[in-house]
Design an enzyme around this catalytic site. Structure first.
Site, mmCIF file in Angstrom:
data_model
loop_
_atom_site.group_PDB
_atom_site.id
_atom_site.type_symbol
_atom_site.label_atom_id
_atom_site.label_comp_id
_atom_site.label_asym_id
_atom_site.label_seq_id
_atom_site.Cartn_x
_atom_site.Cartn_y
_atom_site.Cartn_z
ATOM 1 N N PHE A 232 42.933 54.490 41.935
ATOM 2 C CA PHE A 232 42.593 53.378 40.332
ATOM 3 C C PHE A 232 43.033 54.431 39.605
ATOM 4 C CE2 PHE A 232 40.512 51.936 44.852
ATOM 5 C CZ PHE A 232 40.747 50.615 44.958
ATOM 6 N N ASP A 253 47.388 53.715 41.234
ATOM 7 C CA ASP A 253 47.443 52.345 40.550
ATOM 8 C C ASP A 253 48.630 51.355 40.795
ATOM 9 O OD1 ASP A 253 44.672 51.878 38.445
ATOM 10 O OD2 ASP A 253 46.353 50.106 38.680
ATOM 11 N N SER A 254 47.553 49.968 40.843
ATOM 12 C CA SER A 254 48.396 49.075 40.880
ATOM 13 C C SER A 254 49.863 48.392 39.750
ATOM 14 C CB SER A 254 47.424 47.128 41.953
ATOM 15 O OG SER A 254 46.442 47.627 40.801
ATOM 16 N N ASP A 301 37.372 55.049 42.038
ATOM 17 C CA ASP A 301 37.019 53.847 40.876
ATOM 18 C C ASP A 301 37.866 53.348 40.252
ATOM 19 O OD1 ASP A 301 36.032 53.425 38.204
ATOM 20 O OD2 ASP A 301 37.280 54.414 37.064
ATOM 21 N N CYS A 341 31.124 49.322 38.865
ATOM 22 C CA CYS A 341 31.220 49.518 37.667
ATOM 23 C C CYS A 341 30.702 47.904 38.227
ATOM 24 C CB CYS A 341 32.350 49.465 37.191
ATOM 25 S SG CYS A 341 33.858 48.941 37.194
HETATM 26 N N1 SAH Z 1 40.387 56.012 36.512
HETATM 27 C C1 SAH Z 1 40.741 54.769 35.852
HETATM 28 C C2 SAH Z 1 39.979 53.462 35.128
HETATM 29 C C3 SAH Z 1 40.388 52.728 36.091
HETATM 30 S S1 SAH Z 1 39.530 51.248 36.291
HETATM 31 C C4 SAH Z 1 40.181 55.988 33.973
HETATM 32 O O1 SAH Z 1 39.023 56.981 34.164
HETATM 33 O O2 SAH Z 1 40.677 55.829 32.677
HETATM 34 C C5 SAH Z 1 40.231 50.714 37.881
HETATM 35 C C6 SAH Z 1 41.896 49.921 37.682
HETATM 36 O O3 SAH Z 1 42.213 49.964 39.177
HETATM 37 C C7 SAH Z 1 42.969 49.930 36.593
HETATM 38 O O4 SAH Z 1 43.984 50.570 36.552
HETATM 39 C C8 SAH Z 1 43.436 48.503 37.007
HETATM 40 O O5 SAH Z 1 44.970 47.969 37.422
HETATM 41 C C9 SAH Z 1 43.529 49.505 38.817
HETATM 42 N N2 SAH Z 1 43.374 48.399 40.279
HETATM 43 C C10 SAH Z 1 42.273 47.358 40.911
HETATM 44 N N3 SAH Z 1 43.019 46.540 41.784
HETATM 45 C C11 SAH Z 1 43.644 47.469 42.762
HETATM 46 C C12 SAH Z 1 44.466 47.672 44.286
HETATM 47 N N4 SAH Z 1 43.514 46.930 44.350
HETATM 48 N N5 SAH Z 1 44.812 49.113 43.838
HETATM 49 C C13 SAH Z 1 45.144 49.957 43.163
HETATM 50 N N6 SAH Z 1 44.711 49.803 41.981
HETATM 51 C C14 SAH Z 1 43.695 48.903 41.945
#
Ligand code: SAH
Length: 397
Positions: A232, A253-254, A301, A341
């Protein structure tokens, strides 16, 4: 402008609340639910109102919403006028904390809503640009004053709004975004702890970045080593920090838009030991586990899995699965940074989830740090909802 001035000079309408509502105010909470209203009187959508008990004793002043289940958000327990000077003072108080806890940060949260006694107002600062969110009828109406205060206090290059958020629907407010004052800017380049990041203020998630993880991204550095995974990863917040200390880092990330920026951030910092993959982290971790991949540092995250209480059980399963897979793949001496979160999942819940995952993975785990959101996202002691981010740093023996 005239309408705003007029509403400030009129006596505020009174809203009568039940004994349970009074007790909520006395307990230090700032939200009063619609079920605790006895009589909304003349109060209109977004008014600043006086709150009183059944005997007309004043309990303070609040923003009134005609739509949300959170009918009142307390601004102050006293009678002083809620005007531009009031707002300016609250913003100045918030700003003085940031000089103490974010003095070396160029991007930080200047105002964190309830945590700064400015319910439903977010102001994020990215260098000389400010991005605001006004998430209730009442705060939305105060937008012109907020813009004016920011202009006076900070002479910003640009002030934008990112009011394209779903919660506004609960208030009957439209989703909108764009420039409120100054230059039309959507991208800014900002330094964070010695690294440079591009933020897309209009197109990115949230107001452009996840500022609440700023201190945690830095805190993870001393533990980072070997082969690392940032699940993520968004635009590479953790990944770039990891890259400074690890042999290799893979960010997952997705969101393709997020990964485009992640790549740009990588190039901006001249880092070569990073790779990115567009994937669902659940699928990726499952496959990597089956392939018996091994890592030394893993960051999880994910987005909030439990935005409502009803989603807690599903959230628990989601966190459990992610943590289980990650723990199985860590080499001895490896670190897991496990975040949540969702404020409906407490720190105690997270510790219990990771404990279950560790037992299922047959791993022995120590808790090295129990962290939360960065200090520019203050936790109001009597409002548990303001403590939402958990960040556990764990070591696998
Ligand atoms: N760690 C990052 C913030 C992460 S926010 C930082 O410090 O800036 C959560 C992220 O998860 C987002 O970018 C969103 O696009 C991604 N996301 C949401 N669901 C997901 C999934 N199932 N698989 C991969 N990424 C995902």
């Amino acid at each position: 402008m005239l309408a705003v001035w007029y509403s400030f000079t009129m006596p505020s309408p009174a809203v009568t609340i039940s004994q349970r509502g009074v007790e909520r105010v006395l307990s230090g909470h700032v939200w009063i639910y619609r079920a605790d209203l006895v009589d909304a009187g003349e109060a209109g959508a977004g008014d600043v109102v006086r709150i009183q008990d059944r005997r007309r004793h004043s309990c303070g002043q609040a923003l009134y919403s005609s739509r949300s289940q959170i009918a009142l958000r307390l601004l102050t327990r006293d009678e002083r006028p809620v005007d531009t000077a009031f707002l300016a003072e609250r913003i100045a108080t918030a700003s003085s904390l940031r000089r103490q806890v974010a003095s070396d940060a160029q991007a930080y949260r200047l105002v964190s809503a309830e945590g700064d006694l400015l319910p439903s107002l977010i102001i994020d600062r990215y260098g000389t640009c400010f991005v605001i969110q006004t998430l209730t009828q009442g705060m939305d109406r105060l937008k012109p004053q907020i813009v004016e205060i920011l202009q006076q206090a900070f002479s910003p290059r640009s002030i934008l709004e990112r009011n394209d958020v779903a919660v506004r629907a609960l208030e009957g407010l439209p989703e909108q975004k764009g420039t409120l004052a100054g230059d039309n800017i959507n991208e800014v380049e900002v330094e964070e702890s010695g690294l440079r990041f591009v933020f897309d203020l209009l197109g990115g998630q949230k107001t452009g970045g996840y500022l609440d993880q700023r201190e945690n991204r830095l805190a993870v550095r001393p533990y980072s080593h070997g082969r690392a995974l940032d699940c993520f990863c968004y635009t590479g917040g953790f990944a770039l920090h990891l890259a400074r200390h690890c042999d290799s880092v893979l960010g997952i990330d997705s969101s393709p838009e997020a990964l485009l920026l992640a790549r740009r951030n990588q190039q901006l910092n001249g880092l070569t030991n990073l790779d990115w993959k567009e994937a669902n982290c659940f699928d990726f971790l499952k496959a990597a586990d089956l392939q018996k991949q091994r890592y030394d540092t893993i960051v999880l995250d994910p987005p909030a899995f439990a935005r409502q209480k009803s989603k807690v059980e599903a959230a628990w399963r989601g966190y459990k699965e992610l943590n289980l897979r990650a723990l199985k793949m860590l080499n001895p001496g490896g670190f897991l940074v496990s975040c949540s979160c969702s404020h409906h999942v407490s720190e105690a819940d997270m510790l219990a989830i990771v404990a279950e995952a560790a037992l299922d993975a047959h791993r022995t785990v120590t808790v090295v740090e129990r962290r939360t959101q960065a200090r520019d996202h203050p936790i109001l002691l009597t409002v548990p909802e303001t403590h939402y981010l958990k960040c556990l740093i764990l070591r696998v023996l």
